[in-house]
Motif scaffolding. Structure first.
Motif, short mmCIF file in Angstrom:
data_model
loop_
_atom_site.label_atom_id
_atom_site.label_comp_id
_atom_site.label_asym_id
_atom_site.label_seq_id
_atom_site.Cartn_x
_atom_site.Cartn_y
_atom_site.Cartn_z
N UNK A 86 21.90 32.40 37.63
CA UNK A 86 22.09 31.00 37.85
C UNK A 86 20.68 30.43 38.60
N UNK A 87 20.67 29.05 38.62
CA UNK A 87 19.40 28.56 39.03
C UNK A 87 19.23 29.07 40.67
N UNK A 88 18.24 29.65 40.94
CA UNK A 88 18.01 30.43 42.32
C UNK A 88 17.70 29.52 43.50
N UNK A 89 16.98 28.52 43.31
CA UNK A 89 16.71 27.56 44.20
C UNK A 89 17.15 26.36 44.46
N UNK A 90 18.44 26.47 44.04
CA UNK A 90 19.38 25.09 43.99
C UNK A 90 20.57 25.62 44.70
N UNK A 91 21.15 24.59 45.35
CA UNK A 91 22.36 24.92 46.22
C UNK A 91 23.56 25.13 45.18
N UNK A 92 24.19 25.97 45.67
CA UNK A 92 25.66 26.32 44.69
C UNK A 92 26.23 25.38 44.03
N UNK A 93 26.69 24.27 44.73
CA UNK A 93 27.43 23.28 44.61
C UNK A 93 26.78 22.43 43.51
N UNK A 99 26.58 22.66 35.60
CA UNK A 99 27.30 23.28 34.30
C UNK A 99 28.51 22.94 34.14
N UNK A 100 29.19 22.33 34.99
CA UNK A 100 30.39 21.76 34.60
C UNK A 100 30.26 20.58 33.75
N UNK A 101 29.34 19.82 34.16
CA UNK A 101 28.96 18.66 33.52
C UNK A 101 28.68 19.08 31.80
N UNK A 102 27.97 19.93 31.82
CA UNK A 102 27.63 20.20 30.45
C UNK A 102 28.71 20.67 29.77
N UNK A 103 30.01 20.87 30.45
CA UNK A 103 31.09 21.36 29.48
C UNK A 103 32.18 20.19 29.63
N UNK A 104 31.63 19.06 29.70
CA UNK A 104 32.40 17.93 29.39
C UNK A 104 32.95 17.12 30.50
N UNK A 105 32.69 17.93 31.77
CA UNK A 105 33.59 16.96 32.91
C UNK A 105 32.62 15.94 33.40
N UNK A 106 33.11 15.03 34.11
CA UNK A 106 32.30 13.96 34.74
C UNK A 106 31.87 14.68 36.08
N UNK A 107 30.53 14.09 36.45
CA UNK A 107 30.14 14.95 37.70
C UNK A 107 31.04 14.86 39.00
N UNK A 108 31.82 13.73 39.26
CA UNK A 108 32.61 13.93 40.53
C UNK A 108 33.59 14.77 40.23
N UNK A 109 34.11 15.03 38.83
CA UNK A 109 35.31 15.95 38.53
C UNK A 109 34.53 17.29 38.76
#
Lengths: 318, 423
Positions: A86-93, A99-109
């Motif tokens: 995973x990207x190490x320097x970035x908050x988990x959320x 990665x969720x948004x790359x899978x077609x989800x909206x960012x809020x979702x």
């Protein structure tokens, strides 16, 4: 006829003169846990990469939910690769939302689902921490969450339990079983056969790129069942009536595997042991072969020997 | 398209918070402005020394004629016939200094001056006026004394065809501005280029690339990165141009920065900067992505990046004299046509003088075509190398990938077993 989640027909992949996958065919159905087993270098990861369209087979066809893989289908697949990070320097959320948004989800979702999964994985209070602050096990859990964040219909997990302690292994196993209940097709690949054999409905055993065994786990076990018992305790087991052979049990530390002749039932032998003061038992169970044992029977060689040979080959190539 | 935007957004948001970006974006203009201010502050900071009221003069060669009127002399001149009496008056502070026009002065030009105190700032200027006025009167020259001292007051350079006029005070700034302007664009391109390479190395090192390739196509990944980092570069340039505008607006109101009032950043220079460096960024980003995807670690990626980027600005910097003296000469013209050096060279040329429009069009055309070719080739290498870790790649292997009809991901297995991956 039930639609397949994955249909693999006679695929072959050759690297130079080396056949990594050799005429492999199998099917995976929705709502089942399908185990891909075999030692390191057997061709599991190459097969998975072909399913995911990272590599193309030289020969053969692969379809996902009845179609050739395409961009839209990729959104229905969750993949946990063996080589992961995973990207190490970035908050988990943030990582999960991205990665969720790359899978077609909206960012809020994506963010909402990420938070829900983190809660489920007992990491809810650490959502804003950077990945590098997480232990290896925690990162592994986040990886799994990323794999299922978009609620895919098919998940492919390569060595899903490596790096996890027993508690977290159980947690992930529980989530996998929930997904199965919901109808998700789950492909689990592992070289540690005992890790997935308890969960899988069906299995594919691969050796040196070839199909070694394929079918339902119970059916395979029945096929290779041993007429015998495993005991732990004291006494000269070979003197018992109806015993054909005595040997150490491979999947039990102090156990003895007693092969019985066809006329002797397990009840008979138990009665004999318990009525004879020369014997004392602390454990008595039906002998069921492990998948490892079955692999040795089928392949004629031990998985660890194949792995060692593979490692040696890779180091020569590198 | 939405995946490209998501990737671009992630690249932008992630990198804009990096200390290296913040330093480059805010630190660089602050340092430049700070150095500029210091330079002007120190250069204008000469101590005002008290003026003299009475100065003695011994004219042994008879140059000075008392009937010649000389204006703008800040002290009264007291003539003496010998040095002894002048020296005595200096000792008793009747005068504050005296000077001697000695024998042979007309050929030697040596002028001894005696004083106990430091000479006032305008002392030499007054003596120069006195002597020059007397010599020119003796020679019958009628030209005003000010014109003899300083034959021209101000240079007005007309940069032909460009419509710009540069005056004397702004001439240094006129030549410095295009250079700094190009340099800032270049720094921005280099910063974002390094981010692109290091980001790829990080994604490969962390193995997150394995997840990304099953979610996006290599083209989407590459385009998203280039777009996001391009916007980041524009943000950086925007900040710098903002700082420059602030300096140019506020600077002239401060006495020692008044020269900034003469600096011109013409619209054509800014337009050319965005056009050439925009294309230059795409050209370099292609090269960097193609090479960066094969780098095993950050150190290696920085080496590759320097190898790619240095040839772009070292030649124009080393040959800046050629650009200033003859911006339309063969060296400057050639450098502005080669795609790697074109952005820096052409923008400097446009800043220094008028460039024939057809040369601008040809240079842009060459850069555009090269960018398309580089992007096409880089796209192949990028796809081929995404899943390769720590493998030493040879040039012939890369050439084979670029010339292949179809390229798929190569893996350690494909390379170690056959060296394939491209068909």
């Amino acid at each position: 006829m039930q639609q397949t989640a994955i249909s693999v027909e006679h695929i072959t992949k050759t690297y130079g003169t080396f056949k990594a996958v050799d005429d492999l065919s199998f099917e995976v159905y929705p709502g089942e846990i399908f185990a891909m087993l075999g030692p390191n270098g057997a061709g599991k990861s190459t097969t998975i990469r072909m399913i995911l369209d990272i590599l193309r087979p030289d020969v053969g066809n692969i379809s996902i939910f009845g179609e050739k893989i395409n961009e839209a289908l990729k959104h229905r697949i969750g993949y946990l690769p063996e080589e992961r990070g995973l990207y190490r320097e970035v908050p988990v959320i943030e990582v999960m939302t991205y990665l969720g948004s790359l899978k077609g989800l909206t960012r809020p979702e994506a963010k909402k689902r990420a938070m829900r999964l983190l809660e489920q994985l007992e990491l809810g209070d650490k959502a804003k921490k950077k990945v590098k602050e997480f232990s290896k096990g925690m990162q592994q859990k986040v990886q799994f969450a990323v794999t299922i964040i978009h609620e895919p219909d098919l998940i492919i997990v390569d060595e899903p339990f490596s790096g996890l302690d027993p508690v977290n292994t159980q947690l992930i196993k529980g989530m996998v079983k929930d997904l199965k209940q919901k109808g998700t097709a789950i492909v689990m690949s592992s070289h540690e056969m005992f890790q997935v054999e308890e969960m899988a409905d069906r299995l594919l055993m691969v050796n040196r790129g070839k199909l070694a065994l394929y079918g339902g786990v119970d059916e395979v076990r029945r096929r290779y069942a041993i007429h015998g018992i495993i005991v732990e305790g004291t006494g000269d087991w070979s003197l018992l009536n109806g015993v054909e052979k005595v040997e150490p049990a491979t999947n039990s530390r102090n156990g003895i595997l007693i092969h019985l002749d066809p006329a002797t039932s397990t009840d008979t032998i138990l009665t004999e042991i318990s009525s004879n003061s020369a014997y004392h038992i602390t454990k008595f169970e039906q002998a069921v072969p492990s998948l490892n044992d079955i692999f040795i029977t089928v392949a004629g060689e031990r998985p660890e020997d194949i792995e060692a040979e593979h490692k040696q080959k890779v180091s020569v190539n590198v | 398209m939405s995946k490209i935007l998501q990737i671009a957004r992630r690249e932008y948001n992630y990198n804009i918070r990096k200390p290296s970006f913040l330093f480059a974006a805010f630190g660089t203009p602050l340092i430049i402005i700070g150095l500029w201010v210091l330079l002007f502050a120190f250069s204008g900071n000469t101590t005002e020394r008290p003026a003299f009221s009475r100065v003695g003069m011994i004219d042994t060669v008879g140059i000075i004629n008392p009937d010649v009127a000389v204006d703008n002399i800040s002290f009264e001149i007291i003539p003496y016939t010998d040095e002894a009496s002048a020296s005595a008056d200096l000792d008793t502070e009747q005068i504050e200094a005296y000077f001697v026009l000695p024998e042979g002065f007309k050929t030697s030009g040596i002028l001894p001056i005696y004083a106990y105190k430091e000479l006032p700032n305008d002392f030499q200027y007054s003596i120069r006026r006195l002597i020059l006025a007397n010599i020119s009167a003796e020679a019958g020259v009628t030209m005003p004394l000010d014109r003899i001292l300083n034959p021209f007051n101000e240079i007005n350079v007309q940069i032909l065809d460009s419509g710009r006029t540069v005056n004397d005070a702004g001439i240094v700034f006129t030549f410095l501005a295009p250079f700094f302007f190009s340099l800032l664009f270049w720094i921005s391109m280099q910063t974002t280029g390094n981010f692109l390479m290091n980001g790829l190395v990080e994604e490969k090192k962390n193995r997150i690339i394995e997840i990304l390739v099953t979610t996006t196509t290599p083209t989407q990944l590459l385009m998203g990165k280039i777009l996001g980092l391009g916007l980041l570069g524009l943000t950086q340039i925007g900040l710098w141009l903002g700082a420059a505008l602030l300096a140019l607006t506020v600077g002239p109101k401060i006495e020692f920065l008044s020269g900034l009032g003469n600096v011109q950043l013409p619209l054509e220079l800014i337009t050319a900067g965005f056009l050439f460096f925009g294309l230059g960024y795409l050209f370099n980003a292609g090269l960097l992505a193609g090479v960066g995807v094969l780098a095993g670690n950050e150190q290696q990626s920085n080496q590759y990046s320097a190898f790619i980027l240095l040839p772009g600005y070292l030649p124009p910097i080393f040959l800046i004299g050629e650009f200033i003296s003859n911006s339309n000469g063969s060296t400057a013209t050639l450098l502005s046509m080669i795609p790697i050096t074109a952005p820096f060279s052409m923008v400097m040329r446009i800043g220094f003088g008028a460039v024939p429009p057809e040369q601008i069009v040809i240079s842009l055309g060459i850069l555009l075509v090269s960018t398309i070719i580089v992007s096409w080739a880089a796209g192949k290498v990028f796809r081929w190398g995404l899943l390769l870790y720590g493998k030493k790649i040879r040039i012939p292997e890369l050439l084979r990938v670029v010339t292949s009809r179809k390229v798929t991901y190569a893996t350690s297995a494909t390379l170690s077993e056959s060296g394939k991956g491209a068909e």
